[in-house]
Design a protein around this motif. Structure first.
Motif, PDB file in Angstrom:
ATOM      1  N   MET A  36       0.686  -1.822   0.136  1.00  0.00           N
ATOM      2  CA  MET A  36      -0.071  -0.001   0.084  1.00  0.00           C
ATOM      3  C   MET A  36       0.810   1.077   0.289  1.00  0.00           C
ATOM      4  N   ARG A  37       0.236   2.274  -0.577  1.00  0.00           N
ATOM      5  CA  ARG A  37       1.127   3.159  -0.682  1.00  0.00           C
ATOM      6  C   ARG A  37       1.045   4.773  -1.020  1.00  0.00           C
ATOM      7  N   THR A  38      -0.936   4.751  -1.021  1.00  0.00           N
ATOM      8  CA  THR A  38      -1.643   6.242  -1.328  1.00  0.00           C
ATOM      9  C   THR A  38      -2.296   6.593   0.911  1.00  0.00           C
ATOM     10  N   PHE A  39      -2.041   8.354   0.675  1.00  0.00           N
ATOM     11  CA  PHE A  39      -3.412   7.882   1.343  1.00  0.00           C
ATOM     12  C   PHE A  39      -4.648   7.979   1.629  1.00  0.00           C
ATOM     13  N   ASP A  40      -5.247   7.604  -0.004  1.00  0.00           N
ATOM     14  CA  ASP A  40      -6.450   7.248   0.185  1.00  0.00           C
ATOM     15  C   ASP A  40      -6.333   5.769   0.433  1.00  0.00           C
ATOM     16  N   ALA A  41      -6.001   4.736  -0.220  1.00  0.00           N
ATOM     17  CA  ALA A  41      -5.876   3.864   0.377  1.00  0.00           C
ATOM     18  C   ALA A  41      -5.687   3.374   1.630  1.00  0.00           C
ATOM     19  N   PHE A  42      -4.476   4.138   2.652  1.00  0.00           N
ATOM     20  CA  PHE A  42      -4.255   3.449   3.813  1.00  0.00           C
ATOM     21  C   PHE A  42      -5.681   3.849   4.114  1.00  0.00           C
ATOM     22  N   GLN A  43      -6.484   5.127   4.415  1.00  0.00           N
ATOM     23  CA  GLN A  43      -7.118   5.541   4.649  1.00  0.00           C
ATOM     24  C   GLN A  43      -8.393   5.260   4.994  1.00  0.00           C
TER      25      GLN A  43
END
Length: 163
Positions: A36-43
Motif C-alpha cells: 500500500m502506498r497512497t493516503f487514500d488507500a491507507f485511509q
C-alpha cells in the motif's frame, strides 16, 4: 512523578516505541509492507480519520521510516514508500504476526501465512537465534551493557543477576 519522554530515555526499545509505538503506526507499516502506498488507500483500508492518518504518516516520514514521493501516475498526489530504515522493521512486524497467530489464533485457521515468493513455502517463525541457528529461550540470553550504556541500562541489565 513526571514521566520521562520516550525519546529521552536511555533505552533503544523506548526510543523505537516513541516512533512506531502506536497501533496506527504499526498498522500503517503492515499495510506498507503489503504494497500500500497512497493516503487514500491507507485511509480506506484502515478507517482512521484523515487527521490521525496524516499525523502518523508525517511522524513516520520525519523519522525516516517512510519516504513521501510524488506519484508517478498523478503529479497532484503522493506515495509513501518504505526506506531502508523502515524495511528493517519487517522482522518486528513478522514477530508480532507470528505471536498473534500463536496466542490469539482464529479457530478457522491462520488469518495470514507468509510464504517465500521464490518457493511458495512458509517462512519460519521468528526467533532469537544462537550463532549455530538454534532458537533461544529468553532464559538463555543475557543482556550485557555496551559502551553507550548509562546508569539505568547497567541497572536494568543487572536485574536478572539479582533474581
Amino acid at each position: 512523578m513526571t514521566r520521562t519522554a520516550l525519546d529521552q530515555m536511555e533505552c533503544s526499545i523506548a526510543r523505537a516505541l516513541d516512533v512506531v509505538g502506536t497501533a496506527h503506526a504499526v498498522l500503517i507499516l503492515r499495510n506498507a509492507f503489503n504494497g500500500m502506498r497512497t493516503f487514500d488507500a491507507f485511509q480506506a483500508h484502515l478507517g482512521m480519520s484523515s487527521s490521525v492518518l496524516a499525523a502518523r504518516l508525517k511522524l513516520l516520514t520525519t523519522a525516516g521510516i517512510l519516504e513521501k514521493r510524488p506519484s508517478p501516475t498523478d503529479g497532484r498526489s503522493f506515495e509513501y514508500r518504505l526506506t531502508a530504515k523502515g524495511r528493517d522493521l519487517y522482522p518486528v512486524l513478522v514477530a508480532l504476526l507470528h505471536w498473534g497467530e500463536t496466542w490469539d489464533a482464529s479457530p478457522d485457521g491462520p488469518r495470514l501465512t507468509l510464504v517465500e515468493t521464490a518457493t511458495g513455502r512458509p517462512v519460519q517463525k521468528m526467533a532469537v537465534r544462537s550463532e549455530d541457528g538454534r532458537a533461544l529461550d529468553p532464559r538463555e540470553v543475557t543482556a550485557v551493557p555496551g559502551p553507550g550504556a548509562g546508569h539505568k541500562t547497567h541497572s536494568l541489565a543487572g536485574w536478572r543477576r539479582r533474581g
